[in-house]
Design a protein around this motif. Structure first.
Motif, PDB file in Angstrom:
ATOM      1  N   ILE A  41      38.081  38.162  42.175  1.00  0.00           N
ATOM      2  CA  ILE A  41      37.347  37.426  43.208  1.00  0.00           C
ATOM      3  C   ILE A  41      36.163  38.225  43.750  1.00  0.00           C
ATOM      4  CG2 ILE A  41      37.504  36.577  45.580  1.00  0.00           C
ATOM      5  CD1 ILE A  41      40.234  35.383  44.842  1.00  0.00           C
ATOM      6  N   GLU A  42      36.359  39.503  44.045  1.00  0.00           N
ATOM      7  CA  GLU A  42      35.256  40.300  44.612  1.00  0.00           C
ATOM      8  C   GLU A  42      34.074  40.379  43.651  1.00  0.00           C
ATOM      9  OE1 GLU A  42      38.975  41.882  46.651  1.00  0.00           O
ATOM     10  OE2 GLU A  42      38.394  41.422  44.579  1.00  0.00           O
ATOM     11  N   MET A  43      34.351  40.544  42.362  1.00  0.00           N
ATOM     12  CA  MET A  43      33.218  40.659  41.428  1.00  0.00           C
ATOM     13  C   MET A  43      32.542  39.308  41.212  1.00  0.00           C
ATOM     14  SD  MET A  43      34.470  41.274  37.500  1.00  0.00           S
ATOM     15  CE  MET A  43      35.373  40.048  36.558  1.00  0.00           C
ATOM     16  N   LEU A  44      33.296  38.228  41.296  1.00  0.00           N
ATOM     17  CA  LEU A  44      32.685  36.909  41.174  1.00  0.00           C
ATOM     18  C   LEU A  44      31.770  36.630  42.362  1.00  0.00           C
ATOM     19  CD1 LEU A  44      35.674  34.771  39.811  1.00  0.00           C
ATOM     20  CD2 LEU A  44      33.702  35.631  38.536  1.00  0.00           C
ATOM     21  N   LYS A  45      32.173  37.113  43.521  1.00  0.00           N
ATOM     22  CA  LYS A  45      31.337  36.945  44.703  1.00  0.00           C
ATOM     23  C   LYS A  45      30.098  37.844  44.646  1.00  0.00           C
ATOM     24  CE  LYS A  45      34.928  35.430  47.922  1.00  0.00           C
ATOM     25  NZ  LYS A  45      35.692  35.761  49.167  1.00  0.00           N
ATOM     26  N   LEU A  46      30.208  38.968  43.949  1.00  0.00           N
ATOM     27  CA  LEU A  46      29.100  39.918  43.854  1.00  0.00           C
ATOM     28  C   LEU A  46      27.971  39.392  42.970  1.00  0.00           C
ATOM     29  CD1 LEU A  46      27.850  42.836  44.124  1.00  0.00           C
ATOM     30  CD2 LEU A  46      29.246  43.443  42.122  1.00  0.00           C
ATOM     31  N   ALA A  47      28.321  38.811  41.834  1.00  0.00           N
ATOM     32  CA  ALA A  47      27.323  38.453  40.818  1.00  0.00           C
ATOM     33  C   ALA A  47      26.652  37.113  41.124  1.00  0.00           C
ATOM     34  CB  ALA A  47      27.987  38.385  39.446  1.00  0.00           C
ATOM     35  N   LYS A  48      25.378  37.040  40.855  1.00  0.00           N
ATOM     36  CA  LYS A  48      24.659  35.771  41.027  1.00  0.00           C
ATOM     37  C   LYS A  48      25.140  34.743  40.014  1.00  0.00           C
ATOM     38  CE  LYS A  48      20.076  33.605  41.024  1.00  0.00           C
ATOM     39  NZ  LYS A  48      18.612  33.808  40.985  1.00  0.00           N
ATOM     40  N   TYR A  49      25.326  35.179  38.770  1.00  0.00           N
ATOM     41  CA  TYR A  49      25.754  34.270  37.714  1.00  0.00           C
ATOM     42  C   TYR A  49      27.244  34.511  37.435  1.00  0.00           C
ATOM     43  CZ  TYR A  49      20.701  34.049  37.165  1.00  0.00           C
ATOM     44  OH  TYR A  49      19.359  33.917  37.404  1.00  0.00           O
TER      45      TYR A  49
END
Length: 274
Positions: A228-236
């Motif tokens: 979840i944290e990395m999905l929130k970090l990335a624009k795409y």
């Protein structure tokens, strides 16, 4: 789409439901990304033992956010390793003193993983190839008591808990444990306990600083709560179609499922064929 970095989870994301991937297609994709000067970063809860088998022959050419951010490697070489102090391990063991067998608590060092006698594991439905499973099992050492743990740095705490109680147990730990540790699941009752603030997004950010890459230049793929944290970090950011709803809500896009080669399909159509 100005992507310079692709961060990708393994289990349930790049790997199919048998725990494997199309090696030829993967190598072709890597070569094409390299030609476009786009970096590919493996972001996973897996340890290096399994990853070295999974990417045999490619390991030294890849970079990893392993163990949910606790172990970072560039071109196969460690540049950051976050351990867990002896005191925190003791506090954790005290917190679950009556559940250490039921929750299949595992304490790992660089060479071995320690569990108590009586803890049983069912790998009959595990999405992992036999060679990787055998490697994992060869590391496990049985103890009568965790007081027998060796005098070595502790690198990881894991639990394998009943799936039906997963959310309740994790929430209770994160709410009540008085120390800088946090629990997160990668699905199916597999729980990692890591230092607070250390997760996949933290690890990816260390590479972004090193490589001078901005969030708007990052693509990410994941399927589980520890993504979840990395999905929130990335624009795409792409949650897999097989992901639970809270993970889908954290991404900006939905990729086809892992069994439908969703990662390959998105990268090929959105990056490589343009």
């Amino acid at each position: 789409m100005a992507v310079k970095l692709i961060a990708c989870d393994m289990d349930g994301t790049l790997l199919d439901n048998k725990g494997s991937y199309d090696r030829s297609r993967f190598e072709k994709m890597l070569n094409s990304l390299k030609e476009k000067d786009i970096k590919f970063l493996v972001a996973t809860g897996n340890n290096i033992g399994r990853l070295s088998l999974m990417f045999d022959g490619l390991f030294d050419d890849l970079s990893f956010v392993a163990e949910n951010g606790s172990h970072l490697l560039e071109n196969g070489k460690t540049f950051s390793r976050k351990g867990i102090s002896d005191d925190l391990v003791c506090d954790f063991l005290d917190f679950y003193h009556d559940k250490l067998v039921d929750y299949r608590v595992m304490i790992s060092t660089a060479e071995s993983s320690y569990v108590l006698e009586g803890a049983t594991f069912d790998f009959s439905r595990a999405a992992i190839e036999k060679e990787q499973l055998d490697k994992f099992l060869s590391r496990i050492k049985l103890l009568k008591s965790f007081s027998e743990l060796p005098n070595e740095p502790f690198l990881k705490i894991n639990m394998a808990i009943p799936v039906k109680h997963e959310n309740e147990i994790i929430s209770s730990f994160n709410r009540n444990f008085k120390g800088p540790l946090t629990a997160v699941t990668s699905g199916y009752g597999a729980v990692d306990v890591t230092p607070k603030g250390i997760h996949k997004a933290w690890g990816i950010e260390q590479f972004m600083k090193k490589w001078h890459i901005k969030p708007e230049e990052v693509m990410a793929f994941g399927d589980a709560p520890n993504d979840i944290e990395m999905l929130k970090l990335a624009k795409y950011s792409y949650a897999m179609a097989n992901a639970p709803q809270d993970v889908k809500d954290s991404g900006h896009f939905i990729a086809p499922s892992n069994d439908d080669n969703g990662v390959f399909r998105v990268i090929e159509t959105q990056i490589l064929e343009r």
